[in-house]
Design a protein around this motif. Structure first.
Motif, PDB file in Angstrom:
ATOM      1  N   PRO A  86       0.815  -1.227   0.000  1.00 14.31           N
ATOM      2  CA  PRO A  86       0.000   0.000   0.000  1.00 14.31           C
ATOM      3  C   PRO A  86       0.851   1.281   0.000  1.00 14.31           C
ATOM      4  N   LEU A  87       1.891   1.324   0.824  1.00 12.95           N
ATOM      5  CA  LEU A  87       2.743   2.507   0.871  1.00 12.95           C
ATOM      6  C   LEU A  87       3.557   2.661  -0.416  1.00 12.95           C
ATOM      7  N   THR A  88       4.026   1.555  -0.964  1.00 16.78           N
ATOM      8  CA  THR A  88       4.766   1.596  -2.229  1.00 16.78           C
ATOM      9  C   THR A  88       3.909   2.210  -3.334  1.00 16.78           C
ATOM     10  N   PHE A  89       2.684   1.719  -3.482  1.00 20.35           N
ATOM     11  CA  PHE A  89       1.822   2.210  -4.554  1.00 20.35           C
ATOM     12  C   PHE A  89       1.359   3.642  -4.307  1.00 20.35           C
ATOM     13  N   LEU A  90       1.200   4.020  -3.043  1.00 22.28           N
ATOM     14  CA  LEU A  90       0.868   5.405  -2.726  1.00 22.28           C
ATOM     15  C   LEU A  90       1.995   6.334  -3.165  1.00 22.28           C
ATOM     16  N   VAL A  91       3.225   6.015  -2.804  1.00 23.92           N
ATOM     17  CA  VAL A  91       4.375   6.848  -3.188  1.00 23.92           C
ATOM     18  C   VAL A  91       4.534   6.854  -4.706  1.00 23.92           C
ATOM     19  N   MET A  92       4.372   5.702  -5.342  1.00 22.30           N
ATOM     20  CA  MET A  92       4.481   5.643  -6.796  1.00 22.30           C
ATOM     21  C   MET A  92       3.431   6.537  -7.449  1.00 22.30           C
ATOM     22  N   GLY A  93       2.187   6.426  -6.993  1.00 24.44           N
ATOM     23  CA  GLY A  93       1.112   7.232  -7.560  1.00 24.44           C
ATOM     24  C   GLY A  93       1.339   8.717  -7.356  1.00 24.44           C
ATOM     25  N   LEU A  94       1.765   9.097  -6.169  1.00 27.33           N
ATOM     26  CA  LEU A  94       2.040  10.508  -5.902  1.00 27.33           C
ATOM     27  C   LEU A  94       3.214  11.006  -6.736  1.00 27.33           C
ATOM     28  N   SER A  95       4.207  10.161  -6.935  1.00 28.70           N
ATOM     29  CA  SER A  95       5.371  10.559  -7.739  1.00 28.70           C
ATOM     30  C   SER A  95       5.004  10.741  -9.202  1.00 28.70           C
ATOM     31  N   LEU A  96       4.074   9.939  -9.690  1.00 21.13           N
ATOM     32  CA  LEU A  96       3.688  10.006 -11.104  1.00 21.13           C
ATOM     33  C   LEU A  96       2.564  10.996 -11.370  1.00 21.13           C
ATOM     34  N   GLY A  97       1.596  11.036 -10.468  1.00 25.77           N
ATOM     35  CA  GLY A  97       0.375  11.759 -10.775  1.00 25.77           C
ATOM     36  C   GLY A  97       0.218  13.110 -10.126  1.00 25.77           C
ATOM     37  N   SER A  98       1.239  13.591  -9.459  1.00 29.81           N
ATOM     38  CA  SER A  98       1.118  14.891  -8.816  1.00 29.81           C
ATOM     39  C   SER A  98       2.488  15.558  -8.780  1.00 29.81           C
ATOM     40  N   SER A  99       2.500  16.740  -8.252  1.00 31.83           N
ATOM     41  CA  SER A  99       3.778  17.444  -8.146  1.00 31.83           C
ATOM     42  C   SER A  99       4.503  17.078  -6.852  1.00 31.83           C
ATOM     43  N   TRP A 100       3.862  16.195  -6.023  1.00 31.75           N
ATOM     44  CA  TRP A 100       4.503  15.810  -4.781  1.00 31.75           C
ATOM     45  C   TRP A 100       5.577  14.762  -5.048  1.00 31.75           C
ATOM     46  N   SER A 101       6.715  15.009  -4.557  1.00 26.78           N
ATOM     47  CA  SER A 101       7.806  14.035  -4.544  1.00 26.78           C
ATOM     48  C   SER A 101       9.001  14.718  -3.931  1.00 26.78           C
ATOM     49  N   TRP A 102       9.906  13.948  -3.419  1.00 23.47           N
ATOM     50  CA  TRP A 102      11.142  14.570  -2.967  1.00 23.47           C
ATOM     51  C   TRP A 102      11.928  14.988  -4.201  1.00 23.47           C
ATOM     52  N   PRO A 103      12.870  15.886  -4.070  1.00 25.20           N
ATOM     53  CA  PRO A 103      13.641  16.337  -5.241  1.00 25.20           C
ATOM     54  C   PRO A 103      14.359  15.168  -5.918  1.00 25.20           C
ATOM     55  N   ARG A 104      14.362  15.175  -7.229  1.00 24.64           N
ATOM     56  CA  ARG A 104      14.958  14.072  -7.995  1.00 24.64           C
ATOM     57  C   ARG A 104      16.433  13.866  -7.653  1.00 24.64           C
ATOM     58  N   GLU A 105      17.107  14.944  -7.245  1.00 29.25           N
ATOM     59  CA  GLU A 105      18.520  14.828  -6.885  1.00 29.25           C
ATOM     60  C   GLU A 105      18.712  13.925  -5.663  1.00 29.25           C
ATOM     61  N   TRP A 106      17.691  13.762  -4.855  1.00 33.80           N
ATOM     62  CA  TRP A 106      17.786  12.917  -3.672  1.00 33.80           C
ATOM     63  C   TRP A 106      17.630  11.429  -4.003  1.00 33.80           C
ATOM     64  N   ASP A 107      17.141  11.124  -5.196  1.00 38.01           N
ATOM     65  CA  ASP A 107      16.857   9.729  -5.552  1.00 38.01           C
ATOM     66  C   ASP A 107      18.059   8.821  -5.362  1.00 38.01           C
ATOM     67  N   ILE A 108      19.218   9.250  -5.842  1.00 37.06           N
ATOM     68  CA  ILE A 108      20.381   8.360  -5.783  1.00 37.06           C
ATOM     69  C   ILE A 108      20.707   7.987  -4.343  1.00 37.06           C
ATOM     70  N   PHE A 109      20.549   8.902  -3.410  1.00 38.59           N
ATOM     71  CA  PHE A 109      20.810   8.602  -2.007  1.00 38.59           C
ATOM     72  C   PHE A 109      19.674   7.777  -1.395  1.00 38.59           C
ATOM     73  N   LEU A 110      18.438   8.248  -1.555  1.00 33.97           N
ATOM     74  CA  LEU A 110      17.307   7.598  -0.888  1.00 33.97           C
ATOM     75  C   LEU A 110      16.991   6.219  -1.460  1.00 33.97           C
ATOM     76  N   LEU A 111      17.096   6.063  -2.783  1.00 37.62           N
ATOM     77  CA  LEU A 111      16.793   4.761  -3.374  1.00 37.62           C
ATOM     78  C   LEU A 111      17.843   3.719  -3.024  1.00 37.62           C
ATOM     79  N   TRP A 112      19.054   4.139  -2.755  1.00 35.88           N
ATOM     80  CA  TRP A 112      20.096   3.189  -2.351  1.00 35.88           C
ATOM     81  C   TRP A 112      20.076   2.914  -0.860  1.00 35.88           C
TER      82      TRP A 112
END
Length: 156
Positions: A48-74
């Motif tokens: 549920p949390l995975t799909f919520l974050v995925m949906g918010l990342s794709l369907g809205s302007s909400w998301s953490w800054p893309r520059e943080w992805d490399i740190f947070l995803l790892w």
């Protein structure tokens, strides 16, 4: 919802179905028993949390800054990878609260990773995360299946 192990310690009782769980009856402590079926505790919190974050990342302007992805995803998945791997290798005892906590860290990274994948199926960061973290977990699982008599740590 209740943990299966708290109600059915007598192995002579018939087991309800594991339709919504990928665990076998000997791992029923990893599930919650709800409405007559077993639900995998990790999956119940992860998806549920995975799909919520995925949906918010794709369907809205909400998301953490893309520059943080490399740190947070790892780094967000690391506690869950360690918990899963050490549990599979029987180096730590299974602890439901720790599994839930590490899963709640993993889920946002997985959700954002899936959003990146849906935007670009060759995303190197997503596939790197899958291969490294997934490879570690898969290796631990295979090792345990090859050595089924590893001593189980007592649960607390």
């Amino acid at each position: 919802m209740q943990s299966r192990s708290s109600n059915f310690s007598d192995s002579s009782l018939p087991l309800p179905p594991f339709y919504l769980s990928h665990h076998y009856s000997e791992e029923s402590e990893r599930c919650l028993f709800f409405a007559g079926v077993y639900l995998c505790r990790r999956c119940l919190f992860l998806y549920p949390l995975t799909f919520l974050v995925m949906g918010l990342s794709l369907g809205s302007s909400w998301s953490w800054p893309r520059e943080w992805d490399i740190f947070l995803l790892w780094w967000l998945p690391v506690p869950a990878v360690l918990e899963f791997s050490l549990d599979q290798l029987r180096k730590i005892a299974y602890r439901p609260w720790y599994q839930i906590l590490t899963t709640l860290l993993l889920a946002p990274a997985l959700g954002k990773g899936l959003a990146r994948y849906l935007e670009n199926q060759t995303d190197v960061l997503f596939w790197g995360m899958v291969l490294v973290h997934g490879g570690i977990c898969f290796s631990a699982l295979v090792f345990r299946k090859m050595k089924p008599n590893l001593p189980q740590k007592p649960t607390h």
